[in-house]
Scaffold this motif. Sequence first.
Motif, PDB file in Angstrom:
ATOM      1  N   LYS A   1       0.844  -1.200   0.000  1.00  0.00           N
ATOM      2  CA  LYS A   1       0.000   0.000   0.000  1.00  0.00           C
ATOM      3  C   LYS A   1       0.875   1.242   0.000  1.00  0.00           C
ATOM      4  O   LYS A   1       1.795   1.363   0.822  1.00  0.00           O
TER       5      LYS A   1
ATOM      6  N   VAL B   1       4.440   7.863  -0.708  1.00  0.00           N
ATOM      7  CA  VAL B   1       4.933   7.232   0.511  1.00  0.00           C
ATOM      8  C   VAL B   1       4.512   5.767   0.485  1.00  0.00           C
ATOM      9  O   VAL B   1       3.311   5.469   0.480  1.00  0.00           O
ATOM     10  N   GLN B   2       5.485   4.889   0.426  1.00  0.00           N
ATOM     11  CA  GLN B   2       5.205   3.451   0.438  1.00  0.00           C
ATOM     12  C   GLN B   2       5.067   3.012   1.887  1.00  0.00           C
ATOM     13  O   GLN B   2       6.034   2.935   2.628  1.00  0.00           O
ATOM     14  N   ALA B   3       3.823   2.737   2.315  1.00  0.00           N
ATOM     15  CA  ALA B   3       3.571   2.398   3.717  1.00  0.00           C
ATOM     16  C   ALA B   3       3.873   0.938   4.014  1.00  0.00           C
ATOM     17  O   ALA B   3       4.502   0.621   5.035  1.00  0.00           O
TER      18      ALA B   3
ATOM     19  N   GLY C   1       5.718   4.782  12.004  1.00  0.00           N
ATOM     20  CA  GLY C   1       5.722   4.915  10.558  1.00  0.00           C
ATOM     21  C   GLY C   1       5.911   3.621   9.809  1.00  0.00           C
ATOM     22  O   GLY C   1       6.065   3.629   8.578  1.00  0.00           O
ATOM     23  N   SER C   2       5.850   2.491  10.510  1.00  0.00           N
ATOM     24  CA  SER C   2       6.071   1.207   9.843  1.00  0.00           C
ATOM     25  C   SER C   2       4.812   0.651   9.189  1.00  0.00           C
ATOM     26  O   SER C   2       4.851  -0.427   8.593  1.00  0.00           O
ATOM     27  N   GLY C   3       3.703   1.361   9.317  1.00  0.00           N
ATOM     28  CA  GLY C   3       2.489   0.950   8.620  1.00  0.00           C
ATOM     29  C   GLY C   3       1.550   0.098   9.441  1.00  0.00           C
ATOM     30  O   GLY C   3       0.640  -0.546   8.893  1.00  0.00           O
TER      31      GLY C   3
ATOM     32  N   THR D   1      -1.977   1.422   9.096  1.00  0.00           N
ATOM     33  CA  THR D   1      -2.378   1.167   7.715  1.00  0.00           C
ATOM     34  C   THR D   1      -2.778  -0.293   7.541  1.00  0.00           C
ATOM     35  O   THR D   1      -3.760  -0.616   6.865  1.00  0.00           O
TER      36      THR D   1
ATOM     37  N   ARG E   1       9.534   1.914   7.547  1.00  0.00           N
ATOM     38  CA  ARG E   1       8.866   2.132   6.273  1.00  0.00           C
ATOM     39  C   ARG E   1       9.792   1.846   5.097  1.00  0.00           C
ATOM     40  O   ARG E   1      10.939   2.287   5.099  1.00  0.00           O
ATOM     41  N   PRO E   2       9.286   1.154   4.075  1.00  0.00           N
ATOM     42  CA  PRO E   2       7.969   0.531   4.011  1.00  0.00           C
ATOM     43  C   PRO E   2       7.904  -0.720   4.876  1.00  0.00           C
ATOM     44  O   PRO E   2       8.842  -1.520   4.920  1.00  0.00           O
TER      45      PRO E   2
END
Length: 254
Positions: free
Chosen positions: A13, A22-24, A45-47, A50, A213-214
Amino acid sequence: MTIPKVELKQVSKAFHGNGTTVQALADVSLRVMEGEFVTVIGPSGSGKSTLFNLIVGLLDPDSGDICLDGDVCANRAGRVGYMPQRDLLLPWRSALDNAIIPLELAGMSRDEAREKARAMLPMFGLEAFADSYPAALSGGMRQRAALLRTILTERDILLLDEPFGALDALTRRDLQDWLLKVWGRFGQTVIFITHDVEEALYLGDRVIVLSARPGRVVKSLTVELDRPRRRGMIAGGAFGRQMAELLEALGVTV
């Protein structure tokens, strides 16, 4: 072969805006089995959030598949109970009336919903606060009310996004033990996000570690602690060794 309750297959994503991407998450694959309590840790911020928004259906993946009960599931809305970081209690509704919102949305009458929720209040430590409004509740009580509301979605998959992150250390420990008792009572499949490595290890059957991230899965650790969990386990050698494994996966020098 046992079918996973939740499975992600090479899910990615990205978010686009203002000329940037931004590649989550990138190629995330994981399985969560029925009745399992899986915790997810990773740097900011590592997703992680998400990941939850994808599972619950608030977002769709750019690539990969999300499966619930073995089936690729494009329409996931309403299939999963989701408790976000903030309790999001409505200030004009009492603790009891906040808890019954999922039942009302499902078409149950308010009187019937109240009766059903009221019977569960003692388990959640809220029997004396049914008619109290959120402003009069402590942080721990607000989280209990929010979790009761999540349980009353009557979904067998629950996503809990850092539910104890804003609480003081003592309240947090009390609620961790209480949550394990509630989970033992209802037996849902739970995925629990936390920034606290000790919390992840103490609560989980398995700990998933995401990279910076990602976000990618860099480790899946099976927790070597018997259930029921006891606070004394934290001082044991197995706990310390697995804490070191998790910290190493996070890139923390120990």
